[in-house]
Design a protein around this motif. Structure first.
Motif, PDB file in Angstrom:
ATOM      1  N   ALA A  38      21.710  38.604  66.550  1.00  0.00           N
ATOM      2  CA  ALA A  38      20.547  37.870  66.053  1.00  0.00           C
ATOM      3  C   ALA A  38      20.597  36.393  66.433  1.00  0.00           C
ATOM      4  O   ALA A  38      19.556  35.731  66.476  1.00  0.00           O
ATOM      5  CB  ALA A  38      20.455  38.014  64.539  1.00  0.00           C
ATOM      6  N   VAL A  39      21.779  35.867  66.735  1.00  0.00           N
ATOM      7  CA  VAL A  39      21.941  34.455  67.087  1.00  0.00           C
ATOM      8  C   VAL A  39      21.486  34.185  68.519  1.00  0.00           C
ATOM      9  O   VAL A  39      20.935  33.134  68.814  1.00  0.00           O
ATOM     10  CB  VAL A  39      23.429  34.051  66.922  1.00  0.00           C
ATOM     11  N   TRP A  40      21.714  35.142  69.411  1.00  0.00           N
ATOM     12  CA  TRP A  40      21.519  34.923  70.851  1.00  0.00           C
ATOM     13  C   TRP A  40      20.079  35.125  71.302  1.00  0.00           C
ATOM     14  O   TRP A  40      19.364  35.972  70.784  1.00  0.00           O
ATOM     15  CB  TRP A  40      22.431  35.851  71.644  1.00  0.00           C
ATOM     16  N   LEU A  41      19.708  34.400  72.330  1.00  0.00           N
ATOM     17  CA  LEU A  41      18.439  34.553  73.023  1.00  0.00           C
ATOM     18  C   LEU A  41      18.614  35.666  74.058  1.00  0.00           C
ATOM     19  O   LEU A  41      19.438  35.529  74.959  1.00  0.00           O
ATOM     20  CB  LEU A  41      18.090  33.233  73.725  1.00  0.00           C
ATOM     21  N   PRO A  42      17.884  36.769  73.932  1.00  0.00           N
ATOM     22  CA  PRO A  42      18.085  37.869  74.881  1.00  0.00           C
ATOM     23  C   PRO A  42      17.662  37.528  76.312  1.00  0.00           C
ATOM     24  O   PRO A  42      18.271  37.977  77.266  1.00  0.00           O
ATOM     25  CB  PRO A  42      17.226  39.004  74.327  1.00  0.00           C
ATOM     26  N   GLU A  43      16.621  36.768  76.471  1.00  0.00           N
ATOM     27  CA  GLU A  43      16.084  36.394  77.789  1.00  0.00           C
ATOM     28  C   GLU A  43      15.698  34.928  77.761  1.00  0.00           C
ATOM     29  O   GLU A  43      15.267  34.444  76.716  1.00  0.00           O
ATOM     30  CB  GLU A  43      14.853  37.244  78.125  1.00  0.00           C
ATOM     31  N   PRO A  44      15.799  34.188  78.817  1.00  0.00           N
ATOM     32  CA  PRO A  44      16.281  34.570  80.137  1.00  0.00           C
ATOM     33  C   PRO A  44      17.798  34.417  80.250  1.00  0.00           C
ATOM     34  O   PRO A  44      18.345  33.366  79.961  1.00  0.00           O
ATOM     35  CB  PRO A  44      15.574  33.574  81.068  1.00  0.00           C
ATOM     36  N   ASP A  45      18.441  35.460  80.656  1.00  0.00           N
ATOM     37  CA  ASP A  45      19.861  35.505  80.985  1.00  0.00           C
ATOM     38  C   ASP A  45      20.776  34.543  80.237  1.00  0.00           C
ATOM     39  O   ASP A  45      21.166  33.510  80.757  1.00  0.00           O
ATOM     40  CB  ASP A  45      20.063  35.297  82.491  1.00  0.00           C
ATOM     41  N   PRO A  46      21.161  34.896  79.014  1.00  0.00           N
ATOM     42  CA  PRO A  46      22.121  34.063  78.303  1.00  0.00           C
ATOM     43  C   PRO A  46      23.481  34.097  79.005  1.00  0.00           C
ATOM     44  O   PRO A  46      23.782  35.033  79.742  1.00  0.00           O
ATOM     45  CB  PRO A  46      22.195  34.705  76.915  1.00  0.00           C
ATOM     46  N   VAL A  47      24.271  33.056  78.764  1.00  0.00           N
ATOM     47  CA  VAL A  47      25.593  32.927  79.386  1.00  0.00           C
ATOM     48  C   VAL A  47      26.603  32.557  78.308  1.00  0.00           C
ATOM     49  O   VAL A  47      26.334  31.707  77.460  1.00  0.00           O
ATOM     50  CB  VAL A  47      25.600  31.830  80.474  1.00  0.00           C
ATOM     51  N   CYS A  48      27.771  33.185  78.374  1.00  0.00           N
ATOM     52  CA  CYS A  48      28.845  32.888  77.432  1.00  0.00           C
ATOM     53  C   CYS A  48      30.147  32.726  78.205  1.00  0.00           C
ATOM     54  O   CYS A  48      30.519  33.614  78.979  1.00  0.00           O
ATOM     55  CB  CYS A  48      28.972  34.011  76.408  1.00  0.00           C
ATOM     56  N   ILE A  49      30.812  31.585  78.009  1.00  0.00           N
ATOM     57  CA  ILE A  49      32.091  31.333  78.667  1.00  0.00           C
ATOM     58  C   ILE A  49      33.107  30.978  77.591  1.00  0.00           C
ATOM     59  O   ILE A  49      33.016  29.921  76.956  1.00  0.00           O
ATOM     60  CB  ILE A  49      31.983  30.195  79.697  1.00  0.00           C
ATOM     61  N   HIS A  50      34.051  31.891  77.384  1.00  0.00           N
ATOM     62  CA  HIS A  50      35.134  31.656  76.427  1.00  0.00           C
ATOM     63  C   HIS A  50      36.272  30.937  77.141  1.00  0.00           C
ATOM     64  O   HIS A  50      36.427  31.072  78.365  1.00  0.00           O
ATOM     65  CB  HIS A  50      35.640  32.985  75.845  1.00  0.00           C
ATOM     66  N   PRO A  51      37.085  30.189  76.408  1.00  0.00           N
ATOM     67  CA  PRO A  51      38.186  29.448  77.045  1.00  0.00           C
ATOM     68  C   PRO A  51      39.060  30.337  77.929  1.00  0.00           C
ATOM     69  O   PRO A  51      39.524  31.392  77.503  1.00  0.00           O
ATOM     70  CB  PRO A  51      38.995  28.904  75.865  1.00  0.00           C
ATOM     71  N   GLY A  52      39.233  29.916  79.177  1.00  0.00           N
ATOM     72  CA  GLY A  52      40.118  30.624  80.098  1.00  0.00           C
ATOM     73  C   GLY A  52      39.588  31.924  80.649  1.00  0.00           C
ATOM     74  O   GLY A  52      40.327  32.680  81.284  1.00  0.00           O
ATOM     75  N   ASN A  53      38.315  32.222  80.430  1.00  0.00           N
ATOM     76  CA  ASN A  53      37.743  33.487  80.893  1.00  0.00           C
ATOM     77  C   ASN A  53      36.565  33.245  81.826  1.00  0.00           C
ATOM     78  O   ASN A  53      36.005  32.151  81.876  1.00  0.00           O
ATOM     79  CB  ASN A  53      37.279  34.330  79.697  1.00  0.00           C
ATOM     80  N   ALA A  54      36.186  34.294  82.534  1.00  0.00           N
ATOM     81  CA  ALA A  54      35.027  34.235  83.427  1.00  0.00           C
ATOM     82  C   ALA A  54      33.740  34.242  82.604  1.00  0.00           C
ATOM     83  O   ALA A  54      33.715  34.701  81.461  1.00  0.00           O
ATOM     84  CB  ALA A  54      35.042  35.434  84.372  1.00  0.00           C
ATOM     85  N   ALA A  55      32.685  33.755  83.191  1.00  0.00           N
ATOM     86  CA  ALA A  55      31.383  33.741  82.539  1.00  0.00           C
ATOM     87  C   ALA A  55      30.875  35.164  82.339  1.00  0.00           C
ATOM     88  O   ALA A  55      31.067  36.035  83.185  1.00  0.00           O
ATOM     89  CB  ALA A  55      30.392  32.943  83.369  1.00  0.00           C
ATOM     90  N   ILE A  56      30.215  35.362  81.218  1.00  0.00           N
ATOM     91  CA  ILE A  56      29.562  36.638  80.915  1.00  0.00           C
ATOM     92  C   ILE A  56      28.066  36.369  80.973  1.00  0.00           C
ATOM     93  O   ILE A  56      27.557  35.510  80.249  1.00  0.00           O
ATOM     94  CB  ILE A  56      29.955  37.156  79.523  1.00  0.00           C
ATOM     95  N   TYR A  57      27.373  37.081  81.853  1.00  0.00           N
ATOM     96  CA  TYR A  57      25.937  36.885  82.054  1.00  0.00           C
ATOM     97  C   TYR A  57      25.164  38.071  81.512  1.00  0.00           C
ATOM     98  O   TYR A  57      25.547  39.214  81.721  1.00  0.00           O
ATOM     99  CB  TYR A  57      25.616  36.742  83.547  1.00  0.00           C
ATOM    100  N   GLY A  58      24.059  37.785  80.836  1.00  0.00           N
ATOM    101  CA  GLY A  58      23.163  38.832  80.367  1.00  0.00           C
ATOM    102  C   GLY A  58      23.493  39.294  78.955  1.00  0.00           C
ATOM    103  O   GLY A  58      24.648  39.354  78.549  1.00  0.00           O
ATOM    104  N   TYR A  59      22.447  39.602  78.229  1.00  0.00           N
ATOM    105  CA  TYR A  59      22.552  39.963  76.820  1.00  0.00           C
ATOM    106  C   TYR A  59      23.389  41.220  76.591  1.00  0.00           C
ATOM    107  O   TYR A  59      24.275  41.232  75.738  1.00  0.00           O
ATOM    108  CB  TYR A  59      21.140  40.129  76.252  1.00  0.00           C
TER     109      TYR A  59
END
Length: 151
Positions: A38-59
């Motif tokens: 419920a927190v995240w915007l489904p579109e356009p293409d959300p991005v999440c980058i946790h410390p030391g990890n690769a980017a995660i693209y898309g809901y």
């Protein structure tokens, strides 16, 4: 940038963004996938980058990643410091220091581990309120500030 423009129900944009940011960390601490979704915007293409990890693209990919994090994190708590909120029309960002206390992988047996990350959370305003669009957290590798780095 607009800081304190009144919104509906008497809240300012800055307060609404602060509340949305708090909802993100509350969902994380609760390990609740429905709250996180419920927190995240489904579109356009959300991005999440946790410390030391690769980017995660898309809901969809992001929600799978959150499910894995929640399944493998028995306890996590955030103490946010240095919180700054900036609002510009329908986009806003929050920068903060995440002071993290957790148990699970990487923590001493039957104990807790601590860590620190600098985070930027970018929000977009929608018809249903502010939604997280981008989360980027980077680990703090040194406890020193600019003076230590300059020496």
């Amino acid at each position: 940038m607009t800081q304190e423009q009144p919104m509906g129900r008497g809240l300012t944009k800055q307060t609404e963004v602060t509340n949305a940011n708090t909802a993100f960390y509350n969902a994380f601490e609760a390990g609740d996938l429905d709250l996180m979704a419920a927190v995240w915007l489904p579109e356009p293409d959300p991005v999440c980058i946790h410390p030391g990890n690769a980017a995660i693209y898309g809901y969809s990919e992001m929600m799978r990643a959150w499910a894995m994090i929640f399944a493998n994190t028995p306890y996590i708590q955030f103490f946010l410091t240095d919180v700054q909120v900036r609002v510009d029309e329908d986009v806003a960002y929050v920068t903060c220091t995440e002071n993290v206390l957790s148990s699970g992988e990487g923590a001493p047996e039957e104990g807790f581990a601590g860590g620190k990350a600098l985070a930027t959370n970018v929000f977009r305003r929608t018809s249903s309120g502010w939604r997280l669009w981008i989360h980027h957290a980077s680990p703090v590798l040194s406890s020193g500030g600019p003076l230590e780095e300059a020496e």
